[in-house]
Structure formats: C-alpha cells, structure tokens
Write an enzyme that holds these catalytic residues in place. Structure first.
Site, PDB file in Angstrom:
ATOM      1  N   GLU A   1       0.777  -1.281   0.042  1.00 31.31           N
ATOM      2  CA  GLU A   1       0.041  -0.104  -0.019  1.00 31.31           C
ATOM      3  C   GLU A   1       0.929   1.346   0.122  1.00 31.31           C
ATOM      4  OE1 GLU A   1      -3.187  -0.334  -0.571  1.00 31.31           O
ATOM      5  OE2 GLU A   1      -3.154  -2.243  -0.469  1.00 31.31           O
TER       6      GLU A   1
ATOM      7  N   TRP B   1       1.885   1.880  -3.410  1.00 31.35           N
ATOM      8  CA  TRP B   1       0.743   2.084  -4.374  1.00 31.35           C
ATOM      9  C   TRP B   1       0.701   3.842  -4.445  1.00 31.35           C
ATOM     10  CZ3 TRP B   1      -2.727   1.292  -7.825  1.00 31.35           C
ATOM     11  CH2 TRP B   1      -3.014  -0.183  -8.316  1.00 31.35           C
TER      12      TRP B   1
ATOM     13  N   TRP C   1     -21.095  10.591 -19.325  1.00 30.60           N
ATOM     14  CA  TRP C   1     -21.308  11.244 -18.051  1.00 30.60           C
ATOM     15  C   TRP C   1     -22.268  12.611 -18.044  1.00 30.60           C
ATOM     16  CZ3 TRP C   1     -15.898   9.063 -17.579  1.00 30.60           C
ATOM     17  CH2 TRP C   1     -15.968   7.782 -16.687  1.00 30.60           C
TER      18      TRP C   1
ATOM     19  N   ASN D   1     -10.692   3.438   3.267  1.00 29.39           N
ATOM     20  CA  ASN D   1     -10.461   2.947   1.451  1.00 29.39           C
ATOM     21  C   ASN D   1     -11.472   2.241   1.205  1.00 29.39           C
ATOM     22  OD1 ASN D   1      -8.783   3.032  -0.520  1.00 29.39           O
ATOM     23  ND2 ASN D   1      -8.651   0.727  -0.136  1.00 29.39           N
TER      24      ASN D   1
ATOM     25  N   TRP E   1     -16.288  11.468 -12.974  1.00 33.20           N
ATOM     26  CA  TRP E   1     -15.321  11.187 -11.795  1.00 33.20           C
ATOM     27  C   TRP E   1     -14.497  12.565 -11.322  1.00 33.20           C
ATOM     28  CZ3 TRP E   1     -10.117  12.317 -12.497  1.00 33.20           C
ATOM     29  CH2 TRP E   1      -9.299  12.130 -13.524  1.00 33.20           C
TER      30      TRP E   1
ATOM     31  N   TRP F   1      -9.642   7.923  -8.127  1.00 26.99           N
ATOM     32  CA  TRP F   1     -10.561   7.943  -8.819  1.00 26.99           C
ATOM     33  C   TRP F   1     -10.378   7.349 -10.207  1.00 26.99           C
ATOM     34  CZ3 TRP F   1     -15.465   9.831  -7.508  1.00 26.99           C
ATOM     35  CH2 TRP F   1     -15.611  10.394  -6.335  1.00 26.99           C
TER      36      TRP F   1
HETATM   37  C1  LIG Z   1     -11.310   7.403  -4.849  1.00 24.91           C
HETATM   38  C2  LIG Z   1     -10.282   7.399  -4.103  1.00 24.91           C
HETATM   39  C3  LIG Z   1      -9.353   8.636  -3.644  1.00 24.91           C
HETATM   40  C4  LIG Z   1      -8.415   8.557  -2.721  1.00 24.91           C
HETATM   41  N1  LIG Z   1      -7.608   9.689  -2.470  1.00 24.91           N
HETATM   42  C5  LIG Z   1      -6.554   9.716  -1.671  1.00 24.91           C
HETATM   43  C6  LIG Z   1      -5.931  10.875  -1.191  1.00 24.91           C
HETATM   44  O1  LIG Z   1      -6.167  12.274  -1.575  1.00 24.91           O
HETATM   45  N2  LIG Z   1      -4.700  10.844  -0.581  1.00 24.91           N
HETATM   46  C7  LIG Z   1      -4.509   9.689  -0.226  1.00 24.91           C
HETATM   47  O2  LIG Z   1      -3.339   9.632   0.580  1.00 24.91           O
HETATM   48  N3  LIG Z   1      -4.969   8.624  -0.687  1.00 24.91           N
HETATM   49  C8  LIG Z   1      -6.030   8.351  -1.187  1.00 24.91           C
HETATM   50  N4  LIG Z   1      -6.694   7.451  -1.453  1.00 24.91           N
HETATM   51  C9  LIG Z   1      -5.869   6.040  -1.194  1.00 24.91           C
HETATM   52  C10 LIG Z   1      -6.375   5.403   0.112  1.00 24.91           C
HETATM   53  O3  LIG Z   1      -7.928   5.420   0.381  1.00 24.91           O
HETATM   54  C11 LIG Z   1      -6.029   6.118   1.508  1.00 24.91           C
HETATM   55  O4  LIG Z   1      -4.505   6.316   0.979  1.00 24.91           O
HETATM   56  C12 LIG Z   1      -6.079   5.446   2.858  1.00 24.91           C
HETATM   57  O5  LIG Z   1      -7.333   5.375   2.979  1.00 24.91           O
HETATM   58  C13 LIG Z   1      -5.307   6.005   3.806  1.00 24.91           C
HETATM   59  O6  LIG Z   1      -5.599   5.469   5.052  1.00 24.91           O
HETATM   60  P1  LIG Z   1      -4.616   4.606   5.667  1.00 24.91           P
HETATM   61  O7  LIG Z   1      -3.452   5.586   6.026  1.00 24.91           O
HETATM   62  O8  LIG Z   1      -5.228   4.062   7.108  1.00 24.91           O
HETATM   63  O9  LIG Z   1      -4.317   3.544   4.745  1.00 24.91           O
HETATM   64  P2  LIG Z   1      -3.303   2.086   5.128  1.00 24.91           P
HETATM   65  O10 LIG Z   1      -4.303   1.091   4.557  1.00 24.91           O
HETATM   66  O11 LIG Z   1      -2.782   2.122   6.452  1.00 24.91           O
HETATM   67  O12 LIG Z   1      -2.036   2.155   4.134  1.00 24.91           O
HETATM   68  C14 LIG Z   1      -0.702   2.929   4.554  1.00 24.91           C
HETATM   69  C15 LIG Z   1      -0.553   4.261   3.440  1.00 24.91           C
HETATM   70  O13 LIG Z   1      -0.355   3.475   2.219  1.00 24.91           O
HETATM   71  C16 LIG Z   1      -0.958   4.420   1.259  1.00 24.91           C
HETATM   72  N5  LIG Z   1      -2.075   3.885   0.410  1.00 24.91           N
HETATM   73  C17 LIG Z   1      -2.741   3.160   0.968  1.00 24.91           C
HETATM   74  N6  LIG Z   1      -3.837   2.908  -0.181  1.00 24.91           N
HETATM   75  C18 LIG Z   1      -3.454   3.494  -0.851  1.00 24.91           C
HETATM   76  C19 LIG Z   1      -3.888   3.539  -2.417  1.00 24.91           C
HETATM   77  N7  LIG Z   1      -5.035   3.163  -2.870  1.00 24.91           N
HETATM   78  N8  LIG Z   1      -3.373   4.560  -3.237  1.00 24.91           N
HETATM   79  C20 LIG Z   1      -2.455   5.260  -2.875  1.00 24.91           C
HETATM   80  N9  LIG Z   1      -1.836   5.131  -1.632  1.00 24.91           N
HETATM   81  C21 LIG Z   1      -2.480   4.427  -0.750  1.00 24.91           C
HETATM   82  C22 LIG Z   1      -1.377   5.752   1.960  1.00 24.91           C
HETATM   83  O14 LIG Z   1      -0.333   6.535   1.966  1.00 24.91           O
HETATM   84  C23 LIG Z   1      -1.615   5.032   3.577  1.00 24.91           C
HETATM   85  O15 LIG Z   1      -1.508   6.221   4.473  1.00 24.91           O
HETATM   86  C24 LIG Z   1      -7.801   7.410  -2.229  1.00 24.91           C
HETATM   87  C25 LIG Z   1      -8.568   5.980  -2.801  1.00 24.91           C
HETATM   88  C26 LIG Z   1      -9.731   6.402  -3.576  1.00 24.91           C
HETATM   89  C27 LIG Z   1     -10.611   4.930  -3.785  1.00 24.91           C
END
Ligand SMILES: Cc1cc2nc3c(=O)[nH]c(=O)nc-3n(C[C@H](O)[C@H](O)[C@H](O)COP(=O)(O)OP(=O)(O)OC[C@H]3O[C@@H](n4cnc5c(N)ncnc54)[C@H](O)[C@@H]3O)c2cc1C
Length: 384
Positions: free
Chosen positions: A186, A189, A217, A252, A270, A293
């Site tokens: 993650e 990602w 859309w 997420n 979107w 998105w």
């Molecule tokens: C529509 C949509 C919009 C999003 N917008 C953002 C945003 O603006 N900023 C953002 O940081 N994340 C975004 N995310 C990704 C993800 O939802 C968040 O990073 C995550 O929910 C953060 O929670 P956490 O720190 O507990 O994640 P954890 O599950 O603990 O993951 C650890 C770290 O990994 C990174 N990470 C995890 N999942 C993703 C992912 N899918 N894509 C990129 N990095 C990821 C983040 O930096 C996160 O803090 C988005 C996802 C979706 C589906």
C-alpha cells in the site's frame, strides 16, 4: 542557500522551474530533496524506459532496488544568522481554515506533528500490522494505519516507515507474512500514483484511457449535492460521506464504494468527485486522489473494469455485517436491526416505525434504484 523538498504536483513544478531560474540569475545556491517519496517517480521504469501501467511489475522492480538508508538526526545545527527574523503566528491568524465543519472537531480525531506520526507508526507495527490483511477492508474496525495525513504533510517519510518494518522483520523482499507485505504494498501504491502522475500529468483532468473521453457522464447538481451531504439513501455511501465531512478522512473501502456510486449509479463525471475529495480530505493528495478516482471509474492504470459495479447494499453487508459503521455516522439509523441496515427501504413498516425511521423524512429514500442505475451504467459503457 535555499533548500526545499521536491514537489511532483505538475502545477507546482512550473513554479519551481521559475524559482530555479531566479536563484541562478541571483547566483544563490540551492538544493532539493526527496522529502516525501521513496524514489524519484520517474526512476522506476520498465527496462525500455517506459512507465508501468500495471502495479505488480512496478512493485517487483522496487523490490530489486537498493533501499535508501535513513540518516539519524544531526546532533548539532549551525546557529541562525544574526539578522534572522523569526516570525511566529497562530493557525487562526493565518485564516487558512475554510468553511468545512470538520476542523471544529479536528482535535478529536487528529494530532498533527512528527511525534504523533512516529507514535502511530510504532503502535501500528507493534499491535495491528499482523491483522492488516484481514481487517483493512472493514470500515468499523481500527485496522489501517491512518498515516495518510501524516505522510501528506511530510510529518513522516515513507522510507522511515519501511525502515521500521525492516528493523522488525528484515529486508522487505524476504518478508513472508502476507499482512506485512500487504501494508508495504500500500505504501508503494502511493509511489505508483506519483509515477503515473509524472508520466501522465494530464490525468488530473482527463481519463488515462482515452476512449473514456466519450463516456456519456452528465453533471447533475441534485445528485451531486445529495452525495456530498451523505443523503443518497444508501447507508454505506452516506456514512462514508459524513465521515469525510466530519473528520477529513474516509476509510479506503468506503472511498471506493462512494466514488463508484457517484460515477456509476449517479452517472456524474469522476472529476467532480475527485474535486470534492480534494477539497475535503485531510490527506488530499493530487497523485493518490487522481489514481483512486481513475481506478474506481475504470479509466486509469491497472483499474477495476468499469462493468464491475459495486453493489452498495451487499458491499455494506459484506464489510460491515453488524451495521456498526452505518450506525456511527448515520445515527438516525441507530435502532434499525442489522438485517435491514443497508437496505432500509426493504424493512417492514413495523420495523421502521419501531426504529423511529420515516423514509423521506428523517432518512432519505434511495436516490436511485440500484438495479436500474446499474443497467443504465452498463448501457452507457457500451455506448461509449
Ligand atoms: C477515490 C479514492 C480517492 C483517494 N484519495 C486519496 C488521497 O487524496 N490521498 C491519499 O493519501 N490516499 C487516497 N486514496 C487512497 C487510500 O484510500 C488512502 O491512502 C487510505 O485510505 C489512507 O488510510 P490509511 O493511512 O489508514 O491507509 P493504510 O491502509 O494504513 O495504508 C498505508 C499508506 O499507504 C498509502 N496507500 C494506501 N492505499 C493507497 C492507495 N489505494 N493509493 C495510494 N496510496 C495508498 C497511504 O499513504 C496510506 O497512508 C484514495 C482512494 C480512493 C479509492
């Protein structure tokens, strides 16, 4: 000398180019640093130098690279110049807090700063990472790290997170525990999102897959407003949108469900949803938000296919079977039994009366019918 952390926001990089030009003209020394990413986003490419469009090979390539080492903090710093003026002001004085209501409760949910970021990561790695794989999709569980705002504001570097993982478990390439690997993936990602943004800067506004430029859309103010306010009548979506409004963060799994609902059930572009997230998320990050998105809409890299449409009822039932997440953020549903919590319109009228719910009065009727909206979305997809 001027020092800064590199920014990979395409708009900011123009400013940086102008700054460099000015500093060079003035003969001022400068240096920039990889302050928020593991690697320069263009440094991990396929062997022919082209960008990755699929995540797994990007991750595999990352595993083959040498990891940077975390340097310890300096023990001595040179004194500030004598004529240095220190300006100190409060956040209130800066008047940067917008109209959002969440900041009023900000301190209930967040403690900014490096100290808190380090506390959170060590707590997560000690007590939670082992269950990450099984809990990360359950929005009512405290199963993810909540590090995203800290990463966003540069309060912790992703290399420090990975170094702490390696300190406990050895080199990432050799870790076998699926939960720990999933967490590292993650973190990567986020790097993949920057990789995509660097190679395809236009994707902040346009779909990566060009064929989606003809997707029919439509902007729909009524639907969009109901979505932003958490008033769609679909409790999993409404709970997520209210969590976002009140805390500046959304789980997420629910980000995926609510984004999918806006794009596929309500047929809103979107880009409109991405703008709303950008304005309201505490972790709003141009690269991750754009990628999230586009992934959900099916028009980005390594994206979920458009025709795989999340069912907002069964998603709620699957990931929050007791309905605790819905009850927390939609308190008007708090007395509704779990069986009906994600489809209140199916509940017998005596159940609704007992739970104090009047659909269309104190909780909205479903804004669209799931089956009809799904069929329309698939029709639109075919017409593209
Ligand atoms: C529509 C949509 C919009 C999003 N917008 C953002 C945003 O603006 N900023 C953002 O940081 N994340 C975004 N995310 C990704 C993800 O939802 C968040 O990073 C995550 O929910 C953060 O929670 P956490 O720190 O507990 O994640 P954890 O599950 O603990 O993951 C650890 C770290 O990994 C990174 N990470 C995890 N999942 C993703 C992912 N899918 N894509 C990129 N990095 C990821 C983040 O930096 C996160 O803090 C988005 C996802 C979706 C589906």
């Amino acid at each position: 000398m001027v020092l800064w952390n590199r920014s990979y926001n395409p708009k900011e990089s123009k400013t940086v180019k102008q700054l460099i030009k000015k500093l060079t003209n003035l003969d001022v020394r400068y240096e920039s640093f990889e302050g928020s990413l593991l690697k320069n986003p263009k440094s991990l490419t396929k062997s022919d130098g082209t960008p990755y469009l699929v995540y797994t090979p990007f991750w595999n390539n990352f595993l083959k690279q040498n990891q940077e080492k975390i340097l310890s903090s300096p023990t001595v710093l040179p004194p500030l110049p004598k004529n240095y003026e220190h300006h100190n002001t409060s956040v209130e004085n800066l008047k940067i807090l917008g109209k959002n209501s969440w900041y009023k409760k900000f301190h209930e949910f967040w403690t900014p700063g490096e100290k808190e970021a380090l506390r959170k990561v060590s707590d997560f790695l000690k007590h939670k990472v082992g269950q990450y794989q099984s809990l990360r999709d359950l929005p009512h569980k405290d199963g993810t790290s909540c590090l995203s705002p800290h990463l966003h504001f540069g309060e912790i570097h992703p290399q420090r997170i990975l170094s702490l993982v390696e300190k406990n478990h050895g080199p990432i390439a050799k870790i076998k525990d699926p939960s720990i690997i999933q967490f590292c993936k993650e973190i990567l990602w986020r790097e993949f999102s920057y990789h995509l943004l660097q190679f395809f800067p236009h994707t902040t506004d346009l779909s990566l897959k060009e064929k989606f430029s003809s997707f029919p859309w439509r902007k729909n103010k009524t639907y969009f407003l109901a979505w932003t306010k958490g008033q769609t009548g679909y409790p999993i979506v409404d709970a997520g949108m209210r969590q976002l409004w009140q805390t500046g963060w959304m789980h997420n799994r629910v980000r995926m469900i609510s984004a999918s609902f806006l794009i596929k059930h309500l047929n809103v572009p979107w880009q409109e949803g991405a703008k709303w997230f950008w304005q309201t998320l505490l972790d709003a990050d141009l690269a991750s938000n754009t990628q999230g998105w586009q992934w959900t809409a099916g028009c980005g890299a390594d994206a979920a296919p458009f025709f795989r449409i999340f069912n907002p009822i069964t998603q709620g039932q699957k990931f929050d079977p007791e309905g605790n997440y819905a009850r927390l953020w939609c308190p008007e549903l708090s007395k509704l039994p779990s069986r009906w919590i994600y489809s209140p319109w199916l509940a017998p009228s005596e159940v609704l009366i007992k739970a104090g719910i009047k659909l269309g009065e104190n909780y909205p009727k479903a804004i669209v019918d799931h089956k009809t909206a799904r069929e329309k979305a698939l029709e639109n997809y075919k017409s593209m």
